[in-house]
Design an enzyme around this catalytic site. Structure first.
Site, PDB file in Angstrom:
ATOM      1  CG  ASN A   1       9.774   5.823   1.838  1.00  0.00           C
ATOM      2  OD1 ASN A   1      10.307   6.741   1.254  1.00  0.00           O
ATOM      3  ND2 ASN A   1       9.232   4.815   1.461  1.00  0.00           N
TER       4      ASN A   1
ATOM      5  CG  HIS B   1      12.149   7.319  -1.595  1.00  0.00           C
ATOM      6  ND1 HIS B   1      10.684   7.043  -1.507  1.00  0.00           N
ATOM      7  CD2 HIS B   1      11.926   8.235  -2.767  1.00  0.00           C
ATOM      8  CE1 HIS B   1       9.856   7.720  -2.336  1.00  0.00           C
ATOM      9  NE2 HIS B   1      10.755   8.548  -3.252  1.00  0.00           N
TER      10      HIS B   1
ATOM     11  CG  ASP C   1      14.733   7.680 -10.160  1.00  0.00           C
ATOM     12  OD1 ASP C   1      14.120   8.688 -11.021  1.00  0.00           O
ATOM     13  OD2 ASP C   1      14.452   7.958  -9.013  1.00  0.00           O
TER      14      ASP C   1
ATOM     15  CD  GLU D   1      11.067   2.694  -1.851  1.00  0.00           C
ATOM     16  OE1 GLU D   1      10.851   3.661  -0.720  1.00  0.00           O
ATOM     17  OE2 GLU D   1      10.182   2.574  -2.696  1.00  0.00           O
TER      18      GLU D   1
END
Length: 249
Positions: A128, A130, A62, A135
């Site tokens: 979380n 990811h 990314d 996400e």
């Protein structure tokens, strides 16, 4: 999924590098690379190694939207500082966060991945759950795409910026479907703040609410965790092949 418990991040990097050497010996040519704090010890092992990586291709997960490659917060800069300047590769691919048409850039990146199947993919995991910047709520069928970062991710990454207001709100990320095509995945996680995500990834239901849970369906995943990150994996009602490894110093 194989879980390897290590003493600390340094030992985790050594184990990950041993796995990489095994993969290279079997002919791996394309590495999928990650940023953030989790893979740094792994990159340090690569830099210290006498191995030559100049025949390898790398594809990063990314990049932030809106940051120049010269920004010291860009992932392009991170990779150069932590690996590429010391160990040149044949070709390094990262998404272009300054592309005029970021949707077209995502499609271009998918083509790159298609042309260079990933043999060895390195991952971290967010609090979380990811992976990459995929996400919670991201479709498991998603390929490279533009992501609106969640507040929890922005807050977690703000430690790398002068202030939370400076953290980009979007990124271009390799999708979950693309990650799952990798031949081998090595996920590194260190620290108590990752314990909930690791437990959900390993024992929880496979759900888009916790993107990393899809790794349960991959044939060759190795998870390297320290005791803090693994602290919620021990349960008399759960069975898992946990490997505790002690490296020779």
């Amino acid at each position: 999924m194989k879980i390897i418990r290590v003493q600390d991040q340094i030992e985790g990097g050594k184990i990950a590098f041993t796995l990489l050497k095994d993969s290279l010996a079997k002919g791996a040519k394309t590495l999928g690379l990650a940023t953030g704090s989790s893979p740094i010890s792994f990159y340090q092992e690569m830099v210290k190694s006498p191995l030559d990586f100049s025949d390898l291709t790398s594809i990063n997960l990314d990049e932030y939207v809106g940051l120049s490659v010269e920004s010291d917060q860009s992932y392009d800069y991170f990779m150069r500082q932590n690996l590429f300047n010391a160990k040149p590769f044949k070709k390094n691919y990262l998404p272009n966060g300054l592309a005029t048409d970021i949707e077209a850039e995502a499609k271009r990146y998918d083509q790159i991945i298609a042309e260079h199947p990933i043999d060895f993919q390195v991952l971290g995991i967010g609090r979380n759950g990811h992976i990459g910047f995929n996400e919670p709520g991201t479709s498991f069928e998603e390929e490279t795409h533009v992501v609106d970062l969640q507040e929890s991710t922005i807050e977690a990454n703000s430690r790398f910026f002068t202030s939370i207001e400076d953290v980009p709100k979007q990124a271009i990320s390799m999708g979950i479907a693309s990650i799952m095509k990798s031949k081998m995945i090595v996920l590194l996680a260190f620290g108590q703040e990752k314990a909930d995500a690791i437990k959900g990834m390993v024992f929880g239901p496979i759900t888009e609410d916790l993107p990393a849970s899809i790794l349960q369906k991959h044939d060759h995943v190795i998870v390297i965790v320290d005791e803090a990150a693994a602290s919620q994996l021990d349960s008399p009602n759960q069975s898992l092949n946990l490997v505790r490894t002690k490296m020779r110093r």
